[in-house]
Scaffold this active site. Sequence first.
Site, PDB file in Angstrom:
ATOM      1  N   GLY A  15       2.635   2.637  -7.596  1.00  0.00           N
ATOM      2  CA  GLY A  15       1.598   1.866  -7.999  1.00  0.00           C
ATOM      3  C   GLY A  15       1.847   1.691  -9.564  1.00  0.00           C
ATOM      4  CB  ILE A  20      -3.649   6.142 -12.830  1.00  0.00           C
ATOM      5  CG1 ILE A  20      -5.194   6.165 -13.365  1.00  0.00           C
ATOM      6  CG2 ILE A  20      -2.989   7.538 -12.862  1.00  0.00           C
ATOM      7  CD1 ILE A  20      -5.971   6.764 -12.219  1.00  0.00           C
ATOM      8  CG  ASP A  39       2.925  -2.110  -8.310  1.00  0.00           C
ATOM      9  OD1 ASP A  39       2.290  -1.143  -8.864  1.00  0.00           O
ATOM     10  OD2 ASP A  39       2.551  -3.000  -7.756  1.00  0.00           O
ATOM     11  CG  LEU A  40       2.393  -4.879  -2.795  1.00  0.00           C
ATOM     12  CD1 LEU A  40       3.347  -4.350  -1.796  1.00  0.00           C
ATOM     13  CD2 LEU A  40       0.786  -4.742  -2.468  1.00  0.00           C
ATOM     14  CB  VAL A  71       3.007   3.006  -0.544  1.00  0.00           C
ATOM     15  CG1 VAL A  71       3.605   3.274  -1.778  1.00  0.00           C
ATOM     16  CG2 VAL A  71       1.520   2.802  -0.534  1.00  0.00           C
ATOM     17  CB  SER A 151     -10.999   9.136  -5.748  1.00  0.00           C
ATOM     18  OG  SER A 151     -12.314   8.817  -6.620  1.00  0.00           O
ATOM     19  CE1 TYR A 164      -9.696   4.357  -3.684  1.00  0.00           C
ATOM     20  CE2 TYR A 164     -11.794   5.562  -4.263  1.00  0.00           C
ATOM     21  CZ  TYR A 164     -10.403   5.014  -4.704  1.00  0.00           C
ATOM     22  OH  TYR A 164      -9.824   5.451  -5.897  1.00  0.00           O
ATOM     23  CB  SER A 167      -8.121   6.565   2.395  1.00  0.00           C
ATOM     24  OG  SER A 167      -8.578   6.200   0.826  1.00  0.00           O
ATOM     25  CE  LYS A 168      -7.716   7.133  -3.470  1.00  0.00           C
ATOM     26  NZ  LYS A 168      -6.122   7.051  -4.070  1.00  0.00           N
TER      27      LYS A 168
HETATM   28  P1  NAP Z   1      -4.612  -0.277 -10.382  1.00  0.00           P
HETATM   29  O1  NAP Z   1      -4.574  -0.497 -12.021  1.00  0.00           O
HETATM   30  O2  NAP Z   1      -5.444  -1.248  -9.426  1.00  0.00           O
HETATM   31  O3  NAP Z   1      -3.147   0.282 -10.057  1.00  0.00           O
HETATM   32  C1  NAP Z   1      -2.892   0.316  -8.651  1.00  0.00           C
HETATM   33  C2  NAP Z   1      -1.455  -0.028  -8.489  1.00  0.00           C
HETATM   34  O4  NAP Z   1      -0.993  -0.038  -7.235  1.00  0.00           O
HETATM   35  C3  NAP Z   1      -1.537  -1.505  -8.762  1.00  0.00           C
HETATM   36  O5  NAP Z   1      -0.382  -1.875  -9.495  1.00  0.00           O
HETATM   37  C4  NAP Z   1      -1.196  -2.177  -7.201  1.00  0.00           C
HETATM   38  O6  NAP Z   1      -0.206  -3.448  -7.407  1.00  0.00           O
HETATM   39  C5  NAP Z   1      -0.363  -1.121  -6.407  1.00  0.00           C
HETATM   40  N1  NAP Z   1      -0.435  -1.175  -5.272  1.00  0.00           N
HETATM   41  C6  NAP Z   1      -1.412  -1.692  -4.380  1.00  0.00           C
HETATM   42  N2  NAP Z   1      -1.097  -1.402  -3.004  1.00  0.00           N
HETATM   43  C7  NAP Z   1       0.279  -0.954  -3.129  1.00  0.00           C
HETATM   44  C8  NAP Z   1       1.172  -0.911  -2.062  1.00  0.00           C
HETATM   45  N3  NAP Z   1       0.709  -1.146  -0.729  1.00  0.00           N
HETATM   46  N4  NAP Z   1       2.291  -0.214  -2.306  1.00  0.00           N
HETATM   47  C9  NAP Z   1       2.466   0.043  -3.387  1.00  0.00           C
HETATM   48  N5  NAP Z   1       1.792  -0.314  -4.609  1.00  0.00           N
HETATM   49  C10 NAP Z   1       0.676  -0.886  -4.389  1.00  0.00           C
HETATM   50  O7  NAP Z   1      -5.657   1.151 -10.089  1.00  0.00           O
HETATM   51  P2  NAP Z   1      -5.426   2.469 -10.777  1.00  0.00           P
HETATM   52  O8  NAP Z   1      -6.767   2.874 -11.420  1.00  0.00           O
HETATM   53  O9  NAP Z   1      -4.335   2.632 -11.577  1.00  0.00           O
HETATM   54  O10 NAP Z   1      -5.466   3.574  -9.641  1.00  0.00           O
HETATM   55  C11 NAP Z   1      -4.289   4.275  -9.360  1.00  0.00           C
HETATM   56  C12 NAP Z   1      -4.666   5.557  -8.354  1.00  0.00           C
HETATM   57  O11 NAP Z   1      -5.707   6.070  -8.973  1.00  0.00           O
HETATM   58  C13 NAP Z   1      -5.356   4.755  -6.962  1.00  0.00           C
HETATM   59  O12 NAP Z   1      -4.791   5.797  -5.928  1.00  0.00           O
HETATM   60  C14 NAP Z   1      -6.866   5.041  -7.199  1.00  0.00           C
HETATM   61  O13 NAP Z   1      -7.614   5.030  -6.025  1.00  0.00           O
HETATM   62  C15 NAP Z   1      -6.792   6.178  -7.954  1.00  0.00           C
HETATM   63  N6  NAP Z   1      -8.191   6.322  -8.596  1.00  0.00           N
HETATM   64  C16 NAP Z   1      -8.500   5.370  -9.774  1.00  0.00           C
HETATM   65  C17 NAP Z   1      -9.843   5.648 -10.544  1.00  0.00           C
HETATM   66  C18 NAP Z   1     -10.057   4.950 -11.433  1.00  0.00           C
HETATM   67  O14 NAP Z   1     -11.175   4.879 -12.032  1.00  0.00           O
HETATM   68  N7  NAP Z   1      -9.126   3.968 -11.846  1.00  0.00           N
HETATM   69  C19 NAP Z   1     -10.548   6.901 -10.068  1.00  0.00           C
HETATM   70  C20 NAP Z   1     -10.111   7.612  -8.908  1.00  0.00           C
HETATM   71  C21 NAP Z   1      -8.860   7.497  -8.229  1.00  0.00           C
HETATM   72  P3  NAP Z   1      -1.013  -4.697  -7.169  1.00  0.00           P
HETATM   73  O15 NAP Z   1      -2.029  -5.054  -8.245  1.00  0.00           O
HETATM   74  O16 NAP Z   1       0.045  -5.639  -7.099  1.00  0.00           O
HETATM   75  O17 NAP Z   1      -1.934  -4.906  -5.741  1.00  0.00           O
END
Ligand code: NAP
Length: 254
Positions: A15, A20, A39-40, A71, A151, A164, A167-168
């Site tokens: 990701g 993050i 990343d995807l 992934v 999360s 979600y 899963s978390k």
């Molecule tokens: P984000 O900006 O949407 O980043 C997630 C990344 O994962 C994106 O680049 C996405 O690619 C990639 N991705 C999605 N599906 C994938 C796959 N099947 N294989 C490989 N890569 C994939 O979100 P983020 O906030 O950084 O989240 C990162 C992690 O933190 C996640 O697990 C999220 O659940 C967790 N989290 C985030 C928050 C928050 O407030 N931001 C809070 C709690 C937990 P595409 O964009 O191309 O789909």
Amino acid sequence: MVTGIVAGRLALVTGAGSGIGRAACQVLSREGATVIAADLNYDSAMETIKTIPLASGANAVGDHSAIELEVSQSASVQKALDTAMEHYKAPPTIIVNSAGIVRDNWLLKMSEEDFDKVVAVNLKGTFLVMQTFAKALTAASLPGSIINISSIVGKYGNMGQVNYVGSKAGVVGMSRVAALELGKSNIRVNAILPGFIDTPIIKSVPEKVMKEFLARIPLGRQADPVEVGELITYLASEKSSYVNGAVIDIAGGL
Ligand code: NAP
């Protein structure tokens, strides 16, 4: 000579094209690691690599690289490992599972497809990456650190996120099992529970809901993803050498 708390280490971040994951790459590289941004979306992973300075110095493992990775597909995860082994001649000793998606809906309206998709990426994806890369580490008798991004809602629940949250919460349970099983190989596994972090994934949260959440956060603000990258890098480093099987909130007190 690269310096920093993870100098000379190789890190895989899933990701890594956004949020993050991108911030984790930036902080890990600032602290001396060579980063594989996975990343995807290959282009966004490459964009991340372009934001960080070249890894140079006698003790650097090699230069940073970007790879396409889905992934939830074991063949794709295996290919990512094979590519890393070919390029760096050793597996990464830091593995960050940050790939994640949301497909929100009420329990009574959630489609089976959206449930399966979220579980496939967030839960199964974390499992496949942990299993594949930990196998490579144990085969090479290398110590390592795995950091899984769960999360805060995995602990407390959240309306509209049955898939979600399930899963978390599963990521927390899996991390505890992995820590128990891999400790003897000196591979530490920890989970972190972010609250509201300013990344694209939370853009779908309605403004009214966001306001209500912000009012409940003692620090009164969202986090910058770099603040999460700092915790990830601490857990990746030997500064946390006795932290294993931990589940750490990073949610401003929420
Ligand atoms: P984000 O900006 O949407 O980043 C997630 C990344 O994962 C994106 O680049 C996405 O690619 C990639 N991705 C999605 N599906 C994938 C796959 N099947 N294989 C490989 N890569 C994939 O979100 P983020 O906030 O950084 O989240 C990162 C992690 O933190 C996640 O697990 C999220 O659940 C967790 N989290 C985030 C928050 C928050 O407030 N931001 C809070 C709690 C937990 P595409 O964009 O191309 O789909």
